[in-house]
Design an enzyme around this catalytic site. Structure first.
Site, mmCIF file in Angstrom:
data_model
loop_
_atom_site.group_PDB
_atom_site.id
_atom_site.type_symbol
_atom_site.label_atom_id
_atom_site.label_comp_id
_atom_site.label_asym_id
_atom_site.label_seq_id
_atom_site.Cartn_x
_atom_site.Cartn_y
_atom_site.Cartn_z
ATOM 1 N N SER A 17 49.868 38.705 38.667
ATOM 2 C CA SER A 17 50.205 39.897 38.376
ATOM 3 C C SER A 17 51.299 39.866 37.113
ATOM 4 O O SER A 17 50.869 39.490 36.100
ATOM 5 C CB SER A 17 50.700 40.778 39.460
ATOM 6 O OG SER A 17 50.759 42.113 39.094
ATOM 7 N N GLU A 28 40.358 46.128 41.452
ATOM 8 C CA GLU A 28 41.476 46.175 41.012
ATOM 9 C C GLU A 28 41.638 46.961 39.589
ATOM 10 O O GLU A 28 40.976 46.486 38.699
ATOM 11 C CB GLU A 28 42.362 44.976 41.138
ATOM 12 C CG GLU A 28 41.888 43.866 40.289
ATOM 13 C CD GLU A 28 43.004 42.757 40.511
ATOM 14 O OE1 GLU A 28 44.209 42.968 40.084
ATOM 15 O OE2 GLU A 28 42.572 41.577 40.955
ATOM 16 N N HIS A 76 43.656 42.913 44.205
ATOM 17 C CA HIS A 76 44.739 42.475 43.506
ATOM 18 C C HIS A 76 45.353 41.166 44.140
ATOM 19 O O HIS A 76 46.107 41.573 45.365
ATOM 20 C CB HIS A 76 45.926 43.520 43.287
ATOM 21 C CG HIS A 76 46.822 43.132 42.323
ATOM 22 N ND1 HIS A 76 46.680 42.754 41.008
ATOM 23 C CD2 HIS A 76 48.032 43.145 42.422
ATOM 24 C CE1 HIS A 76 47.795 42.609 40.413
ATOM 25 N NE2 HIS A 76 48.684 42.587 41.399
#
Length: 297
Positions: free
Chosen positions: A147, A238, A268
């Site tokens: 991320s 996502e 995610h």
């Protein structure tokens, strides 16, 4: 059949126990506490060891499994630059240590809003340089992250290249966040984890007075030339799917050896469920293979 049931259960868990807290309405301090509790379901493999350390002034956790003689992975955790820690990511880094044969170093880089850009990047660079000073050759170091940590991994490589510092052997990113302007967010039919208002607020908190188009904040606006071999993994459910696909396109444009793996119907950073969900375990195994393939002998 059991895996299908587990996948549905995990998706529901993320939607009920994680997504509701990732909203601007919840204070950042409370988000940090709640997400720490939510990550307790992400467990490392048996036999994995964790050691607290301080590396050139940056707190960190070292994850090891077995002898770990192959090298080191500098792992940059996710959390929108405002939440997350080396503790929340013990599950994913423990499994990565097992499949790679490397020790995994996870710095607790400074978080926004208390410490906006470039604090996180500075801390990541500090730890990388310290690993070189400890005797690791660049070819013995891999960089990975998820991320925001995925975007930070790419930004770190860009800064090292621009400063003519020897680069790591490879980069591995899970669901990377590379465009904090959010101009091209994907719109999946369902998104079990992230909410766009939360990532928008996190982006502003991290960038502070800097432009969101600064390439070291949003690598989508940068030049990736001469970066190490890159593995990108992302789920189809996502809002950062486009970020991952754009990163792959940009890297290939700049002649970076690149592999993009899209996992249908997963969410995610699904890799946190490694050891439970077979597809997550397989994804981590592929990441470990990528890292081992590019490590220097």
């Amino acid at each position: 059949m059991l895996q299908q049931v587990l996948e549905a259960t995990l998706r529901t868990t993320m939607m009920r126990l994680v997504r509701p807290f990732l909203t601007p309405a919840v204070p950042v301090a409370l988000q940090r506490t709640l997400i720490t509790q939510a990550y307790r379901s992400s467990t490392p493999p048996r036999g994995c060891r964790f050691e607290r350390d301080t590396i050139s002034g940056v707190p960190a956790t070292r994850s090891t499994f077995g002898e770990n003689t192959n090298g080191a992975i500098l792992y940059l955790h996710g959390g929108g630059y405002i939440i997350g820690s080396s503790s929340t990511h013990r599950g994913i880094t423990g499994h990565l240590a097992k499949v790679s044969g490397c020790q995994v170093i996870v710095p607790d880089y400074r978080l926004a809003p208390e410490h906006p850009f470039p604090a996180a990047l500075d801390d990541a660079e500090t730890v990388y340089m310290a690993l070189l000073e400890q005797g690791f050759q660049p070819g013995q170091i891999a960089v990975a992250g998820d991320s925001a940590g995925g975007g930070l991994s790419v930004a770190l490589a860009m800064r090292l290249r621009d400063r003519q510092v020897p680069l790591p052997s490879s980069i591995t990113v899970f669901s990377p966040w590379i465009d904090l302007t959010q101009q091209q967010l994907y719109s999946p039919e369902r998104e079990p984890v992230l909410q766009a208002p939360w990532t928008e607020k996190a982006a502003k908190l991290y960038a502070g007075s800097e432009s969101l188009t600064n390439p070291l904040i949003s690598p989508a606006f940068g030049d990736l030339t001469n970066l190490p071999p890159l593995l990108i993994q992302v789920g189809s459910e996502e809002i950062l799917l486009n970020d991952a696909e754009r990163l792959a396109s940009l890297a290939k444009r700049d002649d970076v050896q690149t592999t993009l793996e899209v996992f249908n119907s997963l969410w995610h950073v699904f890799q946190v469920h490694s050891g439970q969900l077979d597809r997550a375990t397989d994804a981590i195994a592929a990441a470990g293979a990528h890292i081992k393939h590019h490590l220097a002998d």
